[in-house]
Design an enzyme around this catalytic site. Structure first.
Site, mmCIF file in Angstrom:
data_model
loop_
_atom_site.group_PDB
_atom_site.id
_atom_site.type_symbol
_atom_site.label_atom_id
_atom_site.label_comp_id
_atom_site.label_asym_id
_atom_site.label_seq_id
_atom_site.Cartn_x
_atom_site.Cartn_y
_atom_site.Cartn_z
ATOM 1 N N GLY A 121 40.485 40.975 30.531
ATOM 2 C CA GLY A 121 39.773 41.146 31.795
ATOM 3 C C GLY A 121 40.222 42.391 32.544
ATOM 4 N N LEU A 140 41.746 42.734 35.565
ATOM 5 C CA LEU A 140 43.087 42.688 36.148
ATOM 6 C C LEU A 140 44.171 42.600 35.082
ATOM 7 C CD1 LEU A 140 44.942 42.606 38.578
ATOM 8 C CD2 LEU A 140 44.590 40.127 38.695
ATOM 9 N N ALA A 174 40.758 33.149 33.770
ATOM 10 C CA ALA A 174 40.005 32.129 34.499
ATOM 11 C C ALA A 174 38.567 32.059 34.011
ATOM 12 C CB ALA A 174 40.007 32.434 36.000
ATOM 13 N N THR A 212 35.140 32.513 35.308
ATOM 14 C CA THR A 212 34.701 33.245 36.502
ATOM 15 C C THR A 212 33.176 33.346 36.651
ATOM 16 O OG1 THR A 212 34.881 35.342 35.294
ATOM 17 C CG2 THR A 212 36.797 34.653 36.608
ATOM 18 N N THR A 221 41.415 33.139 44.811
ATOM 19 C CA THR A 221 40.185 33.746 45.317
ATOM 20 C C THR A 221 39.903 33.417 46.778
ATOM 21 O OG1 THR A 221 37.759 33.677 45.039
ATOM 22 C CG2 THR A 221 38.974 31.734 44.375
ATOM 23 N N TYR A 225 33.317 26.830 41.469
ATOM 24 C CA TYR A 225 34.357 27.802 41.124
ATOM 25 C C TYR A 225 35.482 27.772 42.166
ATOM 26 C CZ TYR A 225 36.687 32.330 40.714
ATOM 27 O OH TYR A 225 37.628 33.320 40.614
ATOM 28 N N LYS A 253 39.492 26.684 41.599
ATOM 29 C CA LYS A 253 40.624 27.576 41.875
ATOM 30 C C LYS A 253 41.579 26.958 42.906
ATOM 31 C CE LYS A 253 41.170 31.217 40.408
ATOM 32 N NZ LYS A 253 41.913 31.647 39.186
ATOM 33 N N TRP A 301 36.158 40.444 45.358
ATOM 34 C CA TRP A 301 35.312 41.599 45.057
ATOM 35 C C TRP A 301 36.001 42.590 44.120
ATOM 36 C CZ3 TRP A 301 32.239 43.265 50.055
ATOM 37 C CH2 TRP A 301 31.721 42.128 50.683
#
Length: 287
Positions: A10, A12, A60, A62, A101, A125, A129, A150
């Protein structure tokens, strides 16, 4: 220090692995190919064998709208999967950094949310989380919960890439203007997370680039800095109905970061400029 990063494929995870490597830290990035988050035994086996000092859990489910129809799958990955990671960390005494998040909040009002403010996720979602956060807090003392929003980075799809692609065929765009939040550049966030990993300043933090904007303002700034002649017209969220409810207010206070002695991320406009340079470099390398 020895670090394990989940979600390496991903945006990140990719940048976090690179950041730790740049610092000379031993780091291993893993994805679903290495183990399934829903398989507790596999999670425990991998983490115990690698024996990291820190687990940065960025993986995750997402797909926010899809999650409304795939509630069990979303919960299995984000809630139970996070519980499996936290349990393994507890058993080997590792620190855990859990990426959460803005969607854990109800998204009403106009004030920035503080970390301890009342939760009230409005979609599956967000609920998944939040359950992940609760599992981390229940099982561990040595944890960092870091809420972001974002997100954009080099290794994946994101809002900026979408806008730039639309600019190739559109001179005018309507973009949601009544949802307010903060963009988060994964390259900037990775620096902060690597800094955190080296401390014992445990707790819940918000970490986005500084400043607030609407999606329409975000798009307009992308086009301005990229030199694209596209007119952006803000519209209400009702113009683009989605299966999952999106928060109108995604503002999050970063006061806790500053109080703990961490350096806030640069302003979001600055991050956009550096990301556009990174995209140009990527395009040049692919040419």
């Amino acid at each position: 220090m020895k670090v394990l990063v989940t979600g390496v494929t991903g945006q990140l995870g990719h940048d976090c692995v690179n950041e730790f490597k740049c610092r000379g830290v031993e780091v291993q990035g893993v994805s679903s190919k290495d183990f399934s988050l829903t398989d507790g035994a596999a999670v425990e086996k991998y983490i115990k064998e690698y024996a990291p000092d820190v687990v940065l859990h960025g993986a995750a489910y997402t797909a926010v709208d899809k999650a409304e129809d795939e509630q069990e799958k979303c919960m299995a990955v984000n809630a139970e999967g996070t519980r499996h990671i936290a349990k393994a960390c507890a058993e080997i005494g590792a620190k855990m950094i859990y990426i959460s998040t803005d969607y854990v909040f109800p998204g009403d009002g106009e004030e920035p949310y503080e970390p301890a403010d009342s939760k009230g996720p409005q979609n599956v979602y967000g609920k998944s989380k939040l359950l992940g956060e609760q599992a981390v807090q229940e099982l561990l003392q040595k944890y960092f919960i870091v809420r972001i929003s974002w997100v954009f980075g080099i290794n994946g799809k994101n809002f900026i890439r979408t806008m730039l692609n639309l600019a190739k065929t559109h001179k005018e765009l309507t973009v949601v203007g009544d949802q307010i939040g903060s963009p988060t550049y994964t390259r900037d966030l990775a620096v902060l997370l690597a800094d955190m990993a080296a401390t014992e300043k445990y707790g819940v933090y918000h970490a986005t680039n500084e400043g607030f904007c609407s999606w329409a303002e975000f798009a307009a700034e992308v086009f301005r800095q990229a030199g694209r002649d596209v007119t952006v017209t803000p519209v209400d969220s009702s113009a683009y109905p989605t299966k999952a409810v999106r928060p109108k207010n995604s503002r999050m206070s970063k006061a806790a970061l500053v109080e703990a002695g961490f350096k806030p991320l640069p302003r979001w406009q600055d991050a956009v400029g550096r990301y556009l340079i990174e995209l140009q470099s990527e395009a040049a390398n692919l040419a």
